[in-house]
Design a protein around this motif. Structure first.
Motif, PDB file in Angstrom:
ATOM      1  N   ASN A 305    -109.047  -7.791  11.464  1.00  0.00           N
ATOM      2  CA  ASN A 305    -107.794  -6.790  11.932  1.00  0.00           C
ATOM      3  C   ASN A 305    -106.885  -7.545  13.021  1.00  0.00           C
ATOM      4  OD1 ASN A 305    -108.321  -4.956  10.328  1.00  0.00           O
ATOM      5  ND2 ASN A 305    -109.836  -3.867  11.761  1.00  0.00           N
ATOM      6  N   THR A 306    -105.559  -7.759  12.545  1.00  0.00           N
ATOM      7  CA  THR A 306    -104.635  -8.143  13.516  1.00  0.00           C
ATOM      8  C   THR A 306    -103.599  -7.449  13.820  1.00  0.00           C
ATOM      9  OG1 THR A 306    -105.035 -10.399  12.503  1.00  0.00           O
ATOM     10  CG2 THR A 306    -103.128 -10.244  13.868  1.00  0.00           C
ATOM     11  N   PRO A 307    -103.218  -6.858  15.170  1.00  0.00           N
ATOM     12  CA  PRO A 307    -102.281  -6.364  15.437  1.00  0.00           C
ATOM     13  C   PRO A 307    -101.009  -6.728  15.237  1.00  0.00           C
ATOM     14  CG  PRO A 307    -103.225  -7.144  17.456  1.00  0.00           C
ATOM     15  CD  PRO A 307    -104.143  -7.573  16.299  1.00  0.00           C
ATOM     16  N   ILE A 308     -99.994  -6.356  14.623  1.00  0.00           N
ATOM     17  CA  ILE A 308     -98.667  -6.694  14.282  1.00  0.00           C
ATOM     18  C   ILE A 308     -97.562  -5.761  14.746  1.00  0.00           C
ATOM     19  CG2 ILE A 308     -97.158  -7.342  12.177  1.00  0.00           C
ATOM     20  CD1 ILE A 308     -99.547  -8.238  10.553  1.00  0.00           C
ATOM     21  N   SER A 309     -96.510  -5.879  15.457  1.00  0.00           N
ATOM     22  CA  SER A 309     -95.429  -5.131  15.989  1.00  0.00           C
ATOM     23  C   SER A 309     -94.934  -4.491  14.870  1.00  0.00           C
ATOM     24  CB  SER A 309     -94.419  -5.989  16.767  1.00  0.00           C
ATOM     25  OG  SER A 309     -95.094  -6.261  17.841  1.00  0.00           O
ATOM     26  N   PHE A 310     -94.609  -3.089  14.735  1.00  0.00           N
ATOM     27  CA  PHE A 310     -94.146  -2.393  13.483  1.00  0.00           C
ATOM     28  C   PHE A 310     -92.950  -1.416  14.335  1.00  0.00           C
ATOM     29  CE2 PHE A 310     -94.595   1.033  10.307  1.00  0.00           C
ATOM     30  CZ  PHE A 310     -94.411   0.210   9.109  1.00  0.00           C
ATOM     31  N   PRO A 311     -91.611  -1.947  14.096  1.00  0.00           N
ATOM     32  CA  PRO A 311     -90.584  -1.282  14.615  1.00  0.00           C
ATOM     33  C   PRO A 311     -90.274   0.161  14.354  1.00  0.00           C
ATOM     34  CG  PRO A 311     -90.133  -3.550  13.896  1.00  0.00           C
ATOM     35  CD  PRO A 311     -91.443  -3.188  13.447  1.00  0.00           C
ATOM     36  N   TYR A 312     -91.083   0.588  13.188  1.00  0.00           N
ATOM     37  CA  TYR A 312     -91.047   2.095  13.104  1.00  0.00           C
ATOM     38  C   TYR A 312     -91.883   2.891  13.763  1.00  0.00           C
ATOM     39  CZ  TYR A 312     -88.879   0.738   8.538  1.00  0.00           C
ATOM     40  OH  TYR A 312     -88.039   0.159   7.665  1.00  0.00           O
ATOM     41  N   LEU A 313     -92.298   2.183  15.062  1.00  0.00           N
ATOM     42  CA  LEU A 313     -93.206   3.133  16.049  1.00  0.00           C
ATOM     43  C   LEU A 313     -92.633   2.757  17.348  1.00  0.00           C
ATOM     44  CD1 LEU A 313     -96.880   2.116  14.847  1.00  0.00           C
ATOM     45  CD2 LEU A 313     -95.465   4.111  14.039  1.00  0.00           C
ATOM     46  N   PRO A 314     -91.498   3.331  17.318  1.00  0.00           N
ATOM     47  CA  PRO A 314     -90.374   3.017  18.880  1.00  0.00           C
ATOM     48  C   PRO A 314     -91.404   3.538  19.939  1.00  0.00           C
ATOM     49  CG  PRO A 314     -89.390   4.821  17.650  1.00  0.00           C
ATOM     50  CD  PRO A 314     -90.693   4.334  16.771  1.00  0.00           C
ATOM     51  N   ILE A 315     -91.284   2.713  21.105  1.00  0.00           N
ATOM     52  CA  ILE A 315     -91.692   2.982  22.462  1.00  0.00           C
ATOM     53  C   ILE A 315     -90.577   3.367  23.278  1.00  0.00           C
ATOM     54  CG2 ILE A 315     -93.008   2.461  24.552  1.00  0.00           C
ATOM     55  CD1 ILE A 315     -94.897   0.876  22.572  1.00  0.00           C
ATOM     56  N   LEU A 316     -90.317   4.503  23.787  1.00  0.00           N
ATOM     57  CA  LEU A 316     -89.293   4.979  24.459  1.00  0.00           C
ATOM     58  C   LEU A 316     -89.268   4.750  25.982  1.00  0.00           C
ATOM     59  CD1 LEU A 316     -88.519   8.587  22.692  1.00  0.00           C
ATOM     60  CD2 LEU A 316     -87.830   6.123  21.922  1.00  0.00           C
ATOM     61  N   SER A 317     -88.429   3.934  26.307  1.00  0.00           N
ATOM     62  CA  SER A 317     -88.464   3.649  27.918  1.00  0.00           C
ATOM     63  C   SER A 317     -87.061   4.008  28.479  1.00  0.00           C
ATOM     64  CB  SER A 317     -88.808   2.103  28.127  1.00  0.00           C
ATOM     65  OG  SER A 317     -87.904   1.502  27.597  1.00  0.00           O
ATOM     66  N   HIS A 318     -86.140   4.777  27.782  1.00  0.00           N
ATOM     67  CA  HIS A 318     -84.926   5.273  28.375  1.00  0.00           C
ATOM     68  C   HIS A 318     -84.818   6.542  28.387  1.00  0.00           C
ATOM     69  CE1 HIS A 318     -80.003   4.742  28.291  1.00  0.00           C
ATOM     70  NE2 HIS A 318     -80.677   5.330  29.559  1.00  0.00           N
ATOM     71  N   PHE A 319     -84.750   7.379  29.492  1.00  0.00           N
ATOM     72  CA  PHE A 319     -84.930   8.703  29.743  1.00  0.00           C
ATOM     73  C   PHE A 319     -83.788   9.231  30.560  1.00  0.00           C
ATOM     74  CE2 PHE A 319     -88.990   7.189  29.024  1.00  0.00           C
ATOM     75  CZ  PHE A 319     -89.432   7.846  27.740  1.00  0.00           C
ATOM     76  N   ALA A 320     -83.396  10.283  30.483  1.00  0.00           N
ATOM     77  CA  ALA A 320     -82.104  10.933  31.100  1.00  0.00           C
ATOM     78  C   ALA A 320     -82.581  11.350  32.373  1.00  0.00           C
ATOM     79  CB  ALA A 320     -81.720  12.163  30.419  1.00  0.00           C
ATOM     80  N   GLU A 321     -81.915  11.513  33.525  1.00  0.00           N
ATOM     81  CA  GLU A 321     -82.270  11.790  34.775  1.00  0.00           C
ATOM     82  C   GLU A 321     -81.865  13.443  34.653  1.00  0.00           C
ATOM     83  OE1 GLU A 321     -83.018  10.524  37.899  1.00  0.00           O
ATOM     84  OE2 GLU A 321     -83.365   8.914  36.535  1.00  0.00           O
ATOM     85  N   HIS A 322     -82.931  14.128  34.304  1.00  0.00           N
ATOM     86  CA  HIS A 322     -83.164  15.487  33.823  1.00  0.00           C
ATOM     87  C   HIS A 322     -84.548  15.941  34.115  1.00  0.00           C
ATOM     88  CE1 HIS A 322     -83.200  19.160  31.690  1.00  0.00           C
ATOM     89  NE2 HIS A 322     -81.873  19.294  31.667  1.00  0.00           N
ATOM     90  N   PRO A 323     -84.742  17.069  34.535  1.00  0.00           N
ATOM     91  CA  PRO A 323     -85.925  17.522  34.964  1.00  0.00           C
ATOM     92  C   PRO A 323     -87.096  17.377  33.887  1.00  0.00           C
ATOM     93  CG  PRO A 323     -84.472  19.245  35.866  1.00  0.00           C
ATOM     94  CD  PRO A 323     -83.627  18.300  35.014  1.00  0.00           C
ATOM     95  N   ILE A 324     -86.639  17.618  32.657  1.00  0.00           N
ATOM     96  CA  ILE A 324     -87.601  17.374  31.617  1.00  0.00           C
ATOM     97  C   ILE A 324     -88.039  15.977  31.403  1.00  0.00           C
ATOM     98  CG2 ILE A 324     -87.869  17.569  28.916  1.00  0.00           C
ATOM     99  CD1 ILE A 324     -85.933  19.815  28.877  1.00  0.00           C
ATOM    100  N   SER A 325     -87.252  15.183  31.683  1.00  0.00           N
ATOM    101  CA  SER A 325     -87.635  13.615  31.309  1.00  0.00           C
ATOM    102  C   SER A 325     -87.508  12.784  32.532  1.00  0.00           C
ATOM    103  CB  SER A 325     -86.520  13.028  30.184  1.00  0.00           C
ATOM    104  OG  SER A 325     -85.274  13.336  30.881  1.00  0.00           O
ATOM    105  N   LYS A 326     -87.045  13.212  33.639  1.00  0.00           N
ATOM    106  CA  LYS A 326     -86.920  12.227  34.850  1.00  0.00           C
ATOM    107  C   LYS A 326     -88.528  11.998  35.255  1.00  0.00           C
ATOM    108  CE  LYS A 326     -85.234  12.309  39.501  1.00  0.00           C
ATOM    109  NZ  LYS A 326     -84.716  13.061  40.684  1.00  0.00           N
ATOM    110  N   GLY A 327     -88.709  10.383  35.694  1.00  0.00           N
ATOM    111  CA  GLY A 327     -89.964   9.950  36.106  1.00  0.00           C
ATOM    112  C   GLY A 327     -90.479   9.531  34.717  1.00  0.00           C
ATOM    113  N   LEU A 328     -90.307   9.632  33.613  1.00  0.00           N
ATOM    114  CA  LEU A 328     -91.154   9.105  32.741  1.00  0.00           C
ATOM    115  C   LEU A 328     -90.901   7.523  32.229  1.00  0.00           C
ATOM    116  CD1 LEU A 328     -90.650  12.030  29.674  1.00  0.00           C
ATOM    117  CD2 LEU A 328     -92.650  11.906  31.697  1.00  0.00           C
ATOM    118  N   SER A 329     -91.953   6.908  31.967  1.00  0.00           N
ATOM    119  CA  SER A 329     -91.728   5.435  31.741  1.00  0.00           C
ATOM    120  C   SER A 329     -91.908   5.177  30.381  1.00  0.00           C
ATOM    121  CB  SER A 329     -92.533   4.907  32.478  1.00  0.00           C
ATOM    122  OG  SER A 329     -94.112   5.204  32.235  1.00  0.00           O
ATOM    123  N   ALA A 330     -92.879   5.828  29.244  1.00  0.00           N
ATOM    124  CA  ALA A 330     -93.082   5.191  27.911  1.00  0.00           C
ATOM    125  C   ALA A 330     -93.450   6.352  27.014  1.00  0.00           C
ATOM    126  CB  ALA A 330     -94.262   4.333  27.966  1.00  0.00           C
TER     127      ALA A 330
END
Length: 500
Positions: A305-330
């Motif tokens: 088994n070899t891990p391959i990057s799969f772009p259909y599984l996005p990792i989000l790292s850009h979040f709004a400065e809003h109480p819901i999302s502020k401080g999240l990283s991934a």
């Protein structure tokens, strides 16, 4: 200096120290110069401890004389508890127990739910296995909350404040999970349900004509797969118009990985969201910042088994400065779709975006695992995949939409997987925000800001190293000069006195 003057000076210094100690006990404060304020209690914690009606007892079961990092954790937790005690007006009391001292204390820790970790250390050139206890029991009245393992850093404060909050909340608000349209049962979202139970009472509800939704400040609707009756959507409209809040995590597209096909999914929910101001597009988001899948590849006589990057599984790292999302990283959001605003009288606030190297693929899609991705495939930037809709009618509730219905599910049976912490925080934060209980939002996502030397510029790294090694030497040198000059002055003065 005469003996009388010496005794007077000692008495004044001693009295000043005692007075300073008494004042500091009443007017406790700490100067915190760290960038992330890691040694300062958050506003939410101060609110929690100030509202306690009964004393809280914290019994910390911590081993001693372990590896340096564990001893540091013990000191950090003890300092944290000391600040809790001072800030609460001594309503929080604590004690430390070392279970390794005898078998009776180990049994006591085990009965309380504190299980040891087995760690390896070297003593006298030999590898030694030790049992390390790093937990605590929080008691408020007759109720107790067990923290089996205290995580280092900011999570210490979060775990302790959450435990106190959980015990001291008199009545928990109900949160409804919509069921009846092919949604996953709550066992597939067990981590989410467990996290919500700290402050809320999760319940399943149906959108039938007889359902009473007025008791719920917030409803959660996760991944319906069946066609939704129009009457159910009308009931939802009425609920929203009367001030109810709704969180929707849906799949507009369905990824069938066995067939390697992705197709549009029709339930009727996306059409309803269109009318409420949020359009979920029938596409798949792709992102260069993504997760990976395991693919079997032939290497000689073996298949591995070899891990391959799969772009259909996005990792989000850009979040709004809003109480819901502020401080999240991934946040991992597999097979998500893009969001957009439709014509509606309200404010559309994106909460999370893809990276600057992203794109979309309109359904249907064939998943080509062997595809070689290039920068030309990622020709879009910052595609919104989560959003908050706030309406101009102040009597109307708010709506949070996630364009993926699986990011918050941890599976069941043999397929249970642990969620990424930020996946959980994103949805729990949404519930807290919509339910007007935002006190722990800041604390849940409070992270320590680390600055590893291997991630800074060479010039900066050189300066940091020079300061770390040179500054202590410079201080010692300066102290030596000052002491030498002082000794010289004293000798000169003594000679003058003898001369007289």
């Amino acid at each position: 200096m005469t003996k009388k003057k010496l005794y007077t000076l000692i008495a004044l210094v001693g009295g000043s120290l005692v007075l300073l100690n008494l004042i500091s006990h009443q007017l406790f404060f700490r100067l915190d110069f760290t960038e992330d304020q890691r040694y300062t209690l958050s506003t939410s914690t101060l609110d929690i401890v100030s509202q306690l009606n009964e004393p809280v007892t914290v019994t910390a079961y911590f081993s001693e004389d372990l590896q340096p990092q564990f001893d540091q954790m013990r000191r950090d937790f003890k300092n944290l508890l000391a600040e809790y005690a001072n800030r609460s007006g001594d309503k929080i009391v604590y004690k430390f127990v070392n279970p390794n001292e005898n078998d009776q204390l180990e049994q006591e820790a085990a009965q309380k739910g504190i299980q040891p970790l087995v760690i390896s250390s070297r003593e006298k050139d030999q590898s030694v296995q030790k049992r390390a206890y790093l937990g605590a029991v929080v008691q408020y009245g007759e109720a107790t909350e067990v923290l089996p393992f205290i995580e280092p850093g900011a999570q210490m404060e979060y775990a302790l404040s959450m435990a106190i909050k959980k015990l001291s909340v008199p009545e928990k608000k109900a949160v409804g999970f919509v069921q009846g349209h092919g949604e996953p049962d709550l066992s597939e979202a067990s981590q989410l349900v467990e996290a919500l139970r700290v402050l809320y009472a999760p319940e399943t509800i149906q959108l039938s004509d007889s359902s009473d939704l007025s008791k719920y400040k917030t409803l959660i609707w996760i991944r319906p797969t069946d066609t939704i009756a129009p009457s159910h959507l009308e009931k939802l409209t009425s609920y929203l118009n009367q001030g109810g809040n709704l969180i929707v995590a849906l799949n507009k597209v369905d990824a069938n990985f066995a067939r390697r096909m992705g197709e549009e999914l029709h339930t009727g929910l996306s059409d309803w969201l269109n009318k409420e101001g949020v359009r979920v597009n029938a596409d798949f988001v792709i992102d260069a910042n993504c997760g990976s899948i395991n693919v079997q590849q032939q290497q000689g006589p073996f298949r591995i088994n070899t891990p391959i990057s799969f772009p259909y599984l996005p990792i989000l790292s850009h979040f709004a400065e809003h109480p819901i999302s502020k401080g999240l990283s991934a946040v991992l959001m597999p097979f998500a779709s893009s969001l957009a605003r439709t014509d509606s009288s309200g404010t559309f606030t994106p909460l999370a975006w893809t990276s600057k190297k992203s794109g979309t693929r309109k359904a249907p899609v064939f998943f080509n695992i062997e595809q070689k991705w290039t920068d030309r495939d990622f020709n879009e930037v910052e595609i919104p995949v989560a959003a908050l809709m706030t309406y101009s009618d102040q009597n109307k509730g708010q709506l949070v939409v996630f364009s993926d219905g699986d990011f918050i599910l941890n599976g069941k049976g043999e397929n249970v997987q642990k969620l990424q912490p930020d996946n959980l925080s994103l949805l729990v934060n949404s519930v807290d925000f919509l339910s007007d209980d935002t006190g722990l939002l800041e604390l849940r996502t409070k992270n320590l800001k680390l600055h590893p030397l291997d991630q800074v510029e060479e010039s900066t790294r050189t300066w940091v190293k020079a300061i770390n090694f040179g500054l202590p030497l410079l201080l010692v040198f300066l102290i030596g000069i000052v002491r030498y000059q002082r000794s010289t002055k004293i000798r000169i003065k003594r000679k003058q006195e003898n001369y007289d």
